[in-house]
Design an enzyme around this catalytic site. Structure first.
Site, PDB file in Angstrom:
ATOM      1  N   CYS A 152     -13.321  20.212   1.151  1.00  0.00           N
ATOM      2  CA  CYS A 152     -13.052  20.603  -0.235  1.00  0.00           C
ATOM      3  C   CYS A 152     -14.345  21.129  -0.841  1.00  0.00           C
ATOM      4  O   CYS A 152     -15.419  20.711  -0.469  1.00  0.00           O
ATOM      5  CB  CYS A 152     -12.663  19.388  -1.071  1.00  0.00           C
ATOM      6  SG  CYS A 152     -11.083  18.697  -0.637  1.00  0.00           S
ATOM      7  N   TYR A 161       2.221  41.815   9.634  1.00  0.00           N
ATOM      8  CA  TYR A 161       1.352  40.637   9.805  1.00  0.00           C
ATOM      9  C   TYR A 161       2.249  39.391   9.678  1.00  0.00           C
ATOM     10  O   TYR A 161       1.979  38.502   8.891  1.00  0.00           O
ATOM     11  CB  TYR A 161       0.252  40.582   8.739  1.00  0.00           C
ATOM     12  CG  TYR A 161      -0.567  41.838   8.585  1.00  0.00           C
ATOM     13  CD1 TYR A 161      -1.754  41.995   9.313  1.00  0.00           C
ATOM     14  CD2 TYR A 161      -0.180  42.852   7.719  1.00  0.00           C
ATOM     15  CE1 TYR A 161      -2.520  43.152   9.170  1.00  0.00           C
ATOM     16  CE2 TYR A 161      -0.933  44.005   7.565  1.00  0.00           C
ATOM     17  CZ  TYR A 161      -2.108  44.152   8.281  1.00  0.00           C
ATOM     18  OH  TYR A 161      -2.853  45.280   8.123  1.00  0.00           O
ATOM     19  N   ASP A 166       1.310  40.652   4.664  1.00  0.00           N
ATOM     20  CA  ASP A 166       0.597  39.384   4.449  1.00  0.00           C
ATOM     21  C   ASP A 166      -0.618  39.381   5.374  1.00  0.00           C
ATOM     22  O   ASP A 166      -0.681  38.608   6.326  1.00  0.00           O
ATOM     23  CB  ASP A 166       1.552  38.212   4.776  1.00  0.00           C
ATOM     24  CG  ASP A 166       0.920  36.843   4.508  1.00  0.00           C
ATOM     25  OD1 ASP A 166      -0.204  36.783   3.975  1.00  0.00           O
ATOM     26  OD2 ASP A 166       1.566  35.826   4.858  1.00  0.00           O
ATOM     27  N   CYS A 218      -4.501  36.632   0.773  1.00  0.00           N
ATOM     28  CA  CYS A 218      -5.345  35.434   0.686  1.00  0.00           C
ATOM     29  C   CYS A 218      -6.749  35.809   0.217  1.00  0.00           C
ATOM     30  O   CYS A 218      -7.645  34.971   0.218  1.00  0.00           O
ATOM     31  CB  CYS A 218      -5.385  34.706   2.021  1.00  0.00           C
ATOM     32  SG  CYS A 218      -5.872  35.744   3.388  1.00  0.00           S
TER      33      CYS A 218
HETATM   34  N1  SAH Z   1       3.126  35.546   7.153  1.00  0.00           N
HETATM   35  C1  SAH Z   1       2.571  34.817   8.251  1.00  0.00           C
HETATM   36  C2  SAH Z   1       1.081  34.578   8.181  1.00  0.00           C
HETATM   37  C3  SAH Z   1       0.238  35.770   8.043  1.00  0.00           C
HETATM   38  S1  SAH Z   1      -1.449  35.410   8.312  1.00  0.00           S
HETATM   39  C4  SAH Z   1       3.238  33.475   8.374  1.00  0.00           C
HETATM   40  O1  SAH Z   1       3.738  32.973   7.401  1.00  0.00           O
HETATM   41  O2  SAH Z   1       3.228  32.897   9.436  1.00  0.00           O
HETATM   42  C5  SAH Z   1      -1.980  36.974   8.925  1.00  0.00           C
HETATM   43  C6  SAH Z   1      -1.463  37.299  10.308  1.00  0.00           C
HETATM   44  O3  SAH Z   1      -1.869  38.615  10.648  1.00  0.00           O
HETATM   45  C7  SAH Z   1      -1.978  36.407  11.418  1.00  0.00           C
HETATM   46  O4  SAH Z   1      -0.878  35.869  12.082  1.00  0.00           O
HETATM   47  C8  SAH Z   1      -2.778  37.369  12.327  1.00  0.00           C
HETATM   48  O5  SAH Z   1      -2.661  37.034  13.687  1.00  0.00           O
HETATM   49  C9  SAH Z   1      -2.130  38.691  12.034  1.00  0.00           C
HETATM   50  N2  SAH Z   1      -2.912  39.919  12.252  1.00  0.00           N
HETATM   51  C10 SAH Z   1      -4.230  40.130  12.110  1.00  0.00           C
HETATM   52  N3  SAH Z   1      -4.530  41.423  12.273  1.00  0.00           N
HETATM   53  C11 SAH Z   1      -3.362  42.070  12.523  1.00  0.00           C
HETATM   54  C12 SAH Z   1      -3.012  43.434  12.755  1.00  0.00           C
HETATM   55  N4  SAH Z   1      -3.926  44.382  12.766  1.00  0.00           N
HETATM   56  N5  SAH Z   1      -1.727  43.724  12.958  1.00  0.00           N
HETATM   57  C13 SAH Z   1      -0.766  42.761  12.931  1.00  0.00           C
HETATM   58  N6  SAH Z   1      -1.042  41.458  12.717  1.00  0.00           N
HETATM   59  C14 SAH Z   1      -2.322  41.117  12.515  1.00  0.00           C
END
Ligand code: SAH
Length: 458
Positions: A80, A315, A385, A412
């Site tokens: 934290c 993503y 995302d 995020c």
């Molecule tokens: N919405 C998802 C979490 C997203 S976190 C859930 O709820 O599970 C971001 C994600 O993007 C991660 O899983 C990561 O592996 C992926 N990622 C990172 N770079 C990427 C890219 N260039 N293309 C596709 N996915 C990617």
């Protein structure tokens, strides 16, 4: 300003790592453990040309936002950063951070943000929200086996089995394991000599199902007398999965590559909304299920689906958002770079009987462009995302070319969000809603959901 100089300053802001930021004679100092509103006496520990770091010696006047930390080790522990800031003040800091980035980096006007920004989505109980914890196991100077958390940016273990962010069951499980190790002479791993057996304990808890998973990460092929440990752990209410993972590498990566089952099944089950997920020790799963449900509910609300839409979820990870949206869309396509995550996503679709989703493994920027150019795929809504670095610029270009009516951006990192929203808004979109979500209380992190609509289709 020089090293070892003592100064008095008032803290005005919070840095990216949670440290207090204040000025002394116009010079900016970062002071750990000092919070907004504190006037503190501090000693300079590092002085650079334009800014420096200082250690807090005394609080001369405590901030009105200062509260006692819930954890006795809050200051030492790296988990934290802002436990001593009241929850109300945390929420207002996070709101300001998102808003500030949208104004400065995104170029959105204060007037527009007054109109469209919705109040931060908070937690009623901002503690004990994490469904996952990874405790390092080590040995203290007296030779006792200890477990707890790493002090910020080090690998020194701060003994603590009662993390205020974790679930209460953690303590009983850890005590059980330490007792077992003491009783049978099982050693803890030592990072320096790379000797010793037990490296980490991973605990996961299903908030809705109350199922518990324990996975011991070991530097060896097996755990001697494992049956004795299993006997004890299996008696804990909710215990569903006891496993081990072999990791013999000299690495910061916690988990090994494979999982061996000691007792029960190799996974636990939990729900986000009505969607069921199987979570194995190696699966990614959102750590705050209560806020995740709100976050994805918001994404769903912003998407405004009627059942007729084609949606792309970029993503997509293990498909959490995709499956959430699939219940209200005609078809959802998910894209994710990690192949195991897509395996989980497909399995999760199957166990829920969701058939209108299709997943692609690959880079979002490559898959979408290829599918658009070769197969002329279409989207009514695109949800993204991305990780902290935000979307690739070529992806934003493809999205603009595809002209979806709506884009829902889950982020995020509000700085990269603002950067990407600016590009989309220069290319035919309008920012119509923004809402921060407090996904990680007591830390400096904040999630944001934004809705963009095409100007010509409103
Ligand atoms: N919405 C998802 C979490 C997203 S976190 C859930 O709820 O599970 C971001 C994600 O993007 C991660 O899983 C990561 O592996 C992926 N990622 C990172 N770079 C990427 C890219 N260039 N293309 C596709 N996915 C990617």
């Amino acid at each position: 300003m020089k090293k070892n100089e003592k100064i008095i300053l008032t803290i005005e802001d919070i840095g990216v790592n949670g440290e207090g930021i204040g000025k002394a004679f116009g010079y900016t100092l970062f002071v750990k453990n000092a919070i907004i509103g504190d006037t503190v006496e501090a000693v300079v520990t590092k002085a650079k040309k334009n800014y420096g770091y200082a250690k807090m010696l005394n609080i001369l006047e405590a901030s009105p936002y200062r509260v006692p930390a819930q954890c006795p080790v809050a200051r030492q522990c790296g988990g934290c950063q802002i436990q001593e800031l009241s929850y109300e003040a945390q929420l207002s800091f996070k709101t300001k951070k998102v808003r500030g980035n949208l104004e400065r980096i995104g170029g959105f006007s204060s007037q527009l943000l007054d109109e469209i920004m919705e109040p931060i989505c908070d937690m009623k109980e901002p503690f004990y929200y994490r469904n996952k914890a990874q405790f390092p196991i080590g040995t203290d100077r007296e030779g006792n086996i200890v477990t707890g958390f790493y002090a910020g940016r080090t690998h020194q273990i701060i003994p603590n089995t009662e993390c205020a962010l974790g679930v209460l069951a953690n303590r009983e499980i850890l005590e059980c394991i330490v007792d077992f190790m003491n009783a049978y002479g099982i050693t803890a791993y030592d990072e320096e000599t790379q000797a010793g057996l037990v490296r980490h304990v991973l605990i996961r808890y299903g908030f809705k199902t109350k199922e518990i998973m324990v996975c011991l990460v070991i530097n060896g092929d097996n755990i001697p007398h494992a049956d004795k440990l299993v006997d004890k752990l299996a008696k804990i209410e909710g215990m569903t999965s006891i496993t081990y993972s072999v990791n013999r590498e000299n690495t910061n990566v916690i988990m090994g590559k494979d999982i061996g089952v000691l007792w029960g099944q190799g996974y636990i089950t939990d729900y986000i909304g009505d969607v069921k997920y199987q979570i194995s020790p190696l699966s990614f799963f959102q750590v705050n299920p209560i806020q995740t449900e709100k976050l994805y509910g918001l994404a769903l609300e912003y998407a405004g689906l009627t059942g007729e839409e084609t949606v792309w979820d970029l993503y997509c990870g293990i498909g959490t958002i995709s499956l959430f949206l699939a219940q209200r869309a005609k078809k959802v396509y998910g894209v994710e770079i990690v192949p195991q995550a897509i395996e989980d996503a497909r399995n999760n679709a199957k166990i829920n009987g969701i058939e209108n989703v299709e997943f692609f493994v690959g880079k979002a920027e490559e898959v979408l462009q290829e599918q658009y150019e070769k197969n002329q795929v279409y989207a009514d809504v695109i949800v993204v995302d991305p990780p902290r670095k935000g979307c690739d610029e070529t992806l934003l270009q493809t999205m603009v070319q595809m002209e979806p009516q709506k884009i829902v951006y889950v982020s995020c990192d509000s700085a990269t969000l603002a950067r990407d929203l600016k590009i989309l808004c220069e290319n035919g979109y309008e920012l119509t809603k923004v809402r921060p979500v407090d996904q990680f209380p007591m830390t400096v992190h904040v999630e944001t959901v934004a809705l963009l609509c095409r100007k010509d289709q409103k």
